[in-house]
Write an enzyme that holds these catalytic residues in place. Sequence first.
Site, PDB file in Angstrom:
ATOM      1  N   GLU A 103      -3.271  -7.986   3.304  1.00 44.39           N
ATOM      2  CA  GLU A 103      -3.665  -9.333   2.862  1.00 44.39           C
ATOM      3  C   GLU A 103      -3.228 -10.389   3.875  1.00 44.39           C
ATOM      4  O   GLU A 103      -2.564 -11.368   3.552  1.00 44.39           O
ATOM      5  CB  GLU A 103      -3.110  -9.648   1.476  1.00 44.39           C
ATOM      6  CG  GLU A 103      -3.833  -8.912   0.358  1.00 44.39           C
ATOM      7  CD  GLU A 103      -3.573  -9.509  -1.019  1.00 44.39           C
ATOM      8  OE1 GLU A 103      -3.232 -10.709  -1.128  1.00 44.39           O
ATOM      9  OE2 GLU A 103      -3.715  -8.755  -2.003  1.00 44.39           O
ATOM     10  N   ASP A 130      -0.647  -0.879   0.673  1.00 43.17           N
ATOM     11  CA  ASP A 130      -0.731  -1.180  -0.760  1.00 43.17           C
ATOM     12  C   ASP A 130      -1.847  -0.291  -1.287  1.00 43.17           C
ATOM     13  O   ASP A 130      -3.025  -0.591  -1.109  1.00 43.17           O
ATOM     14  CB  ASP A 130      -1.047  -2.665  -0.954  1.00 43.17           C
ATOM     15  CG  ASP A 130      -1.282  -3.032  -2.417  1.00 43.17           C
ATOM     16  OD1 ASP A 130      -1.208  -2.130  -3.281  1.00 43.17           O
ATOM     17  OD2 ASP A 130      -1.567  -4.217  -2.689  1.00 43.17           O
ATOM     18  N   ASN A 176      -2.400   0.360  -4.412  1.00 43.85           N
ATOM     19  CA  ASN A 176      -2.783  -0.029  -5.776  1.00 43.85           C
ATOM     20  C   ASN A 176      -2.770   1.181  -6.717  1.00 43.85           C
ATOM     21  O   ASN A 176      -3.615   1.321  -7.600  1.00 43.85           O
ATOM     22  CB  ASN A 176      -4.163  -0.698  -5.781  1.00 43.85           C
ATOM     23  CG  ASN A 176      -4.068  -2.191  -5.518  1.00 43.85           C
ATOM     24  OD1 ASN A 176      -3.282  -2.888  -6.156  1.00 43.85           O
ATOM     25  ND2 ASN A 176      -4.856  -2.673  -4.570  1.00 43.85           N
TER      26      ASN A 176
END
Length: 591
Positions: free
Chosen positions: A329, A476, A478
């Site tokens: 991100e 990440d 998730n």
Amino acid sequence: MLKHLSTAYALLPRCLLSPTPRSLSRTCRLPGRMEAAVVRCLPGEPKLTISFCLGESQKHMLRDQDEALGKALTRISNTIAKNHTKAKKSKKNRDQEPSEAAEPAVVKLFFRGDEVPDTLPNSEAWQDGAVLQVGEVKYNIQRNAPTFTTAELPVSLMAGFPVCPKLEVEFGNLQDCEFMWFKENSTNTSLKAAKEFPAQDGGWTQVGCERVHVPSNQDIGFRLKLHCIPKDGNRSGRSKELVSEGAVEAGPGVCTSDNRHAYTSKVAEWPVVRVVSYNILADIYAQTDLSKTVLYPYCAPYALQLDYRQNLIKKELAGYNADIICLQEVDKGVFVDSLTPALDAYGLDGVFRLKEKQHEGLATFYHRSKFRLLSRHDIMLSEALMSDPLHSELLEKISENRDLKDKILQRSTSLQVTVLEDLMKPGRKVCVANTHLYWHPKGGNVRLVQMGVALQHLSHVISDVAPGAPLVFCGDFNSTPNSGVVQLLGETAVPQQHADWSSSGPEETCCMELISTFPPLLSACGQPAYTNYVGGFHGCLDYIFIQPESMQVEQVIPLPSHQEVTTYKALPSVAHPSDHIALVCDLRWNP
């Protein structure tokens, strides 16, 4: 040609910078010394530039390289005469006295004591060390001298947080440049005044001499000034002065990373490698109405502002003294304007992979004293699935469910793959992978397919360009520890009965056995209670996976305590810049 022309600047993207509130350049001639005239002349370019200070104005001249020197000197002389005439006319208008046309100034160029012939082409005439005479003023010619092409200070300055200027130098080396930091002697608490009268000051006191400066609490309320000299070895160029737009502000006090830095105050010694994986929360997600009112309503609005969070992120990353950093991100502007200048000052180089259809992506940084970038093998997972024959079997299986296939192909999830060479042991390589898998809570089936594509691609890259290189897989994901993705990585197989295959309902169910192309991987930081902590959810979503036969875990940096995480209810907060927590570990790489 000899004036501040916007057209000239358009043609001179690498030319000397113009002063701005963030970048104040004081380079005009001082009495009693020969000032520099900077000439930029590169083979293959049709034009050269000549920049020098005359009186109180900076002159920039753009000329053809093959033009005769005499024409360039005549243009300088005529322009000075015109400027002089304009000044006289202005005085005439005030005094109502007739003005006389100014005589052209004598302009000559000398090299090694001899006058340079007017017929010589500009490209040959303007040599390093030549002397330009303009009337009674003389300038030392610096051809292709080290020059700052970008020089800016951050807008937001906070006590206790590193100030990392954004600097780019042409014909020079940032590691050779000289820096001097100054603090204003008298406070200027008005930001408006600082912008309108940036050069007005009551004197400055030197407070530092490094590329990065950390203001103290004693600096709060004062502006900072950076005096920097571009250099290439012993060769110097024209210095620049940068005055901060505003004053240093108070910091937030204790941050969640401060206690962690006690474990990383020393750099890891070879063959130990310190690795960081961190989702830093993209600004495009932090600034939405959904974020402010639903996701993070407990977070003070100012603590969601990019400038504020970047101060915290840069301090946190610098304090880890990492060898490899994988970030998710990452806004493109943050990578270019903030992280790259800051981490470069701490010895790290970085690469960026923009997520298609988005304004954020993945960034991998590596310490240039320990690693050299060999190659990059980034992919968008959905594109690779469709176009690379490596994934034909997997594509055939998911094609049995059109809804699931369409959902997978709509995702712009990317995999960043970087092959690095160990500078301590040349020839030894490591493959660093970085990804941010599909976010939806019911997207377990999509994430399984994405991870299947990623592992197949990584296996091919290693066998093709770095045989025997260990894999360090950060990101990440998730995915919680009981997910199919984590089972695939840690146990090498996910059976067709796994619940994730039907995570999004019967319409998108896909039943298959998925086999990893790697032996069982190890989660280097284990399975913390959480790496993501927001108001409505907390869980372990972030991982650093390694091959235990090649690397062993030397140290896992403890995560912030639950009390630290929840001091301001949840994350992000005034003391923590993201909704995720960085994973940091030291890995012993078997020699």
